[in-house]
Design a protein around this motif. Structure first.
Motif, short mmCIF file in Angstrom:
data_model
loop_
_atom_site.label_atom_id
_atom_site.label_comp_id
_atom_site.label_asym_id
_atom_site.label_seq_id
_atom_site.Cartn_x
_atom_site.Cartn_y
_atom_site.Cartn_z
N LYS A 13 10.06 -8.26 -6.11
CA LYS A 13 10.93 -7.08 -5.99
C LYS A 13 11.47 -6.62 -7.35
O LYS A 13 11.58 -5.42 -7.61
CB LYS A 13 12.13 -7.40 -5.09
N ALA A 14 11.81 -7.60 -8.20
CA ALA A 14 12.44 -7.26 -9.48
C ALA A 14 11.47 -6.55 -10.42
O ALA A 14 11.89 -5.87 -11.36
CB ALA A 14 12.97 -8.54 -10.14
N LYS A 15 10.16 -6.70 -10.15
CA LYS A 15 9.17 -6.11 -11.05
C LYS A 15 8.58 -4.80 -10.52
O LYS A 15 7.67 -4.24 -11.14
CB LYS A 15 8.04 -7.13 -11.29
N ARG A 16 9.05 -4.34 -9.38
CA ARG A 16 8.53 -3.08 -8.85
C ARG A 16 9.08 -1.91 -9.65
O ARG A 16 10.26 -1.88 -9.97
CB ARG A 16 8.93 -2.92 -7.37
N VAL A 17 8.21 -0.95 -9.93
CA VAL A 17 8.61 0.25 -10.68
C VAL A 17 8.65 1.42 -9.71
O VAL A 17 7.80 1.54 -8.82
CB VAL A 17 7.60 0.51 -11.82
N THR A 18 9.65 2.29 -9.87
CA THR A 18 9.73 3.50 -9.05
C THR A 18 9.59 4.73 -9.94
O THR A 18 9.72 4.64 -11.17
CB THR A 18 11.08 3.61 -8.33
N ASP B 113 0.79 -1.23 0.00
CA ASP B 113 0.00 0.00 0.00
C ASP B 113 0.83 1.28 0.00
O ASP B 113 0.61 2.15 -0.85
CB ASP B 113 -1.00 -0.02 1.16
N PRO B 114 1.79 1.45 0.91
CA PRO B 114 2.53 2.73 0.91
C PRO B 114 3.43 2.93 -0.31
O PRO B 114 3.79 4.07 -0.61
CB PRO B 114 3.36 2.66 2.20
N TRP B 115 3.80 1.85 -0.98
CA TRP B 115 4.68 2.00 -2.16
C TRP B 115 4.12 3.04 -3.12
O TRP B 115 4.83 3.94 -3.59
CB TRP B 115 4.81 0.65 -2.87
N PRO C 255 15.07 4.39 -0.25
CA PRO C 255 15.94 3.21 -0.35
C PRO C 255 15.10 1.96 -0.59
O PRO C 255 14.71 1.27 0.35
CB PRO C 255 16.63 3.18 1.02
N THR C 256 14.81 1.70 -1.87
CA THR C 256 13.83 0.67 -2.21
C THR C 256 14.24 -0.73 -1.74
O THR C 256 13.37 -1.55 -1.46
CB THR C 256 13.57 0.64 -3.73
N ASP C 257 15.55 -0.97 -1.63
CA ASP C 257 15.99 -2.28 -1.11
C ASP C 257 15.54 -2.48 0.34
O ASP C 257 15.47 -3.61 0.82
CB ASP C 257 17.52 -2.41 -1.16
N SER D 262 2.40 0.66 -9.76
CA SER D 262 3.82 0.28 -9.86
C SER D 262 4.24 -0.79 -8.87
O SER D 262 5.33 -1.35 -8.98
CB SER D 262 4.70 1.52 -9.65
N TRP D 263 3.40 -1.08 -7.87
CA TRP D 263 3.76 -2.09 -6.87
C TRP D 263 3.71 -3.49 -7.48
O TRP D 263 2.81 -3.80 -8.27
CB TRP D 263 2.80 -2.03 -5.69
N ASN D 264 4.67 -4.30 -7.09
CA ASN D 264 4.62 -5.71 -7.45
C ASN D 264 5.22 -6.51 -6.29
O ASN D 264 6.21 -6.09 -5.69
CB ASN D 264 5.42 -5.97 -8.74
#
Lengths: 338, 338
Positions: A167-172, A150-152, A179-181, A162-164
């Motif tokens: 992890k590899a498919k998340r878009v920013t 939700d907060p993404w 710090p997305t990691d 953009s949330w997935n």
């Protein structure tokens, strides 16, 4: 190559992040307290026998009687070498606690340490109902729990859709500073919240302000409206207000009280985001009323200063020290730094 | 008269309380983190539209998806001049948070500041489900909320039947050290607890120990069994265990692991109190098994040292520094102080 390394090191030494990691923090005192709240009566409930620990000795607990409810919690760190002229109060946003301002999810120092190292006596609090403030089953409605994704999007790490889970498919957003990691680590900071408790939260904050102010109040997100409302109620005690992405304004009929310096700060993509654009406009309309009543409000969109990529959680973004520098400079400009 | 004042001042200067109020606290770093927990899946729930702030912009929240649950929280204060050879972890009791060890309800410094001023790197944590650890609606059973009077008798401020809503009519044990004028303030520290979450709490504590130990662990009350169980699971990392009025023992079939020095400490009236007498006996039986398996356990009843009047909340009692001195001396005796 050697020149490049030296240049990099020179950059690091000059940066606040480097300073943060090396300088000790000298405190003349630290501690905590609970403040506010009230006593209520519960009657007509049966006595329970509770085994608090499996295998332990049962205890009779009579649930009837008086209960403490609606208090809040504050932790204070008083620096040995004060440079901030007033105490600085840090109020967190919804579904979070004072941990918002502590170590960032990526493990590097946050705004609490930044402001301590810049000589501010700092009060870090957990709002009524959150964290160490405690909570009770006396609030109306159900608490809200946020799913991982939700907060993404709502906090603008990435745009809508953009949330997935992968992890590899998340878009920013391009160049995002969050710090997305460490996104999963950030989500460990979440606590439940109710949406019916604003008045009790504000009442406890007013008691906090009555106890420790005059002061500077820095608010984030949900605490935006709390900061405006408490400043309206205690204009003699809130000497400056820093509203970081306030999610709602104060009371439009009380703007005349707001004569202290106020700054409203937004990160990147706030104007264009479908939900944040509306929120920003609501606050902008309120700020207009404050100004019309003779108030003194600055609005800073970080991209206008060339600071790009900041999310709603800018105190956790990789460039959080750079954002704090903007706040520190604003405070100095208002004569609040020795 | 002058002689009496001078004598009083000499007493104050020599007392730990006076030292606590005057010496600055020099930290090489401070911060916090969340650790442990797991991700769970929720499915089949309707999407909700939530107005998070009255008058705010509605947000769609899909409650289906992945949730972070069962993590815990720890705050660390790393001293510039280390004298404790290992980090010291402070684990609070049931229905409470790390605030247990901070400023006492009467406003004077607690054990966190005591141990920092004695040179211990200290980790103050909120157990899984409590305080800044957050909580979820995924735990079994209902949370327990304590009425105002319950701990007065259960924590041995006064004997059974001694609580009265009217402050003037409350009875205490003779010479009780709890700051009874601050009892209501103490009750503001309370948070709800479940009685079904011990395994998840222990799992998170094990992750904390894996992250920051080898260490000394100091536990109180409900955390007694957590301390024993974590020491059983990580005997190579828990190098000493201080159990302050543990409310339950560890696992009787795992005592062979406990070869680290352990001390169990009880306050006044613990032997004779109807409930605490049984609890103390349960722990005593467990300690006997630990000793029979070659373990090294000391038991300290404070009255045997001439320290009278201590309650279950001895870290908040007026003579809390005197009790901390007993712990500090025990740690020094085990070679854990430089």
């Amino acid at each position: 190559m050697r020149t490049a390394v030296l240049a990099l090191m020179a950059g690091l030494i000059a940066s606040p992040a480097f300073a943060q990691s090396k300088e000790p923090i000298l405190l003349r005192d630290m501690g905590s307290f609970h403040v506010g709240g009230r006593l209520i009566e519960i009657t007509g409930q049966p006595v329970k026998e509770i085994v608090f620990t499996p295998g332990g000795v049962p205890a009779k607990v009579d649930p009837n009687g008086t209960y403490q409810v609606e208090q809040m919690y504050a932790q204070y760190f008083l620096v040995q070498n004060r440079k901030g002229k007033l105490p600085l109060l840090l109020w967190h946003g919804g579904g979070l606690t004072g941990a918002t301002y502590e170590t960032k999810p990526d493990g590097s120092p946050g705004w609490l340490n930044y402001f301590l190292r810049h000589g501010w006596d700092t009060y870090l609090s957990d709002a009524m109902e959150r964290g160490r403030a405690g909570w009770t089953n006396t609030f109306k409605g159900d608490p809200v729990f946020l799913p991982l994704g939700d907060p993404w999007e709502r906090f603008r790490v990435g745009p809508l859709g953009s949330w997935n889970q992968d992890k590899a498919k998340r878009v920013t957003y391009p160049g995002v500073q969050f710090p997305t990691d460490a996104y999963e680590q950030f989500m460990k900071q979440g606590v439940p919240r109710w949406v019916t408790t604003d008045d009790a939260i504000v009442a406890a904050y007013i008691e906090l302000v009555d106890k420790v102010c005059p002061c500077v109040v820095l608010v984030h997100s949900q605490a935006g409206s709390f900061g405006f409302k408490v400043a309206e109620a205690r204009p003699d005690k809130v000497k400056a207000l820093i509203a970081v992405e306030p999610s709602a304004p104060g009371s439009k009929d009380k703007v005349a009280a707001l004569k202290m310096p106020i700054v409203v700060i937004y990160g990147d993509n706030a104007k264009t985001h479908p939900r944040w654009g509306k929120i920003r406009q609501n606050v902008h309309d309120y700020v207009g009323l404050v100004r019309n009543a003779g108030g003194n409000v600055d609005t800073i969109d970080l991209p206008d200063l060339g600071i790009m990529g900041n999310t709603h959680m800018m105190m956790m973004d990789k460039n959080s020290d750079q954002v704090a520098d903007v706040i520190q400079k604003w405070l100095a400009g208002k004569g609040l730094v020795e």
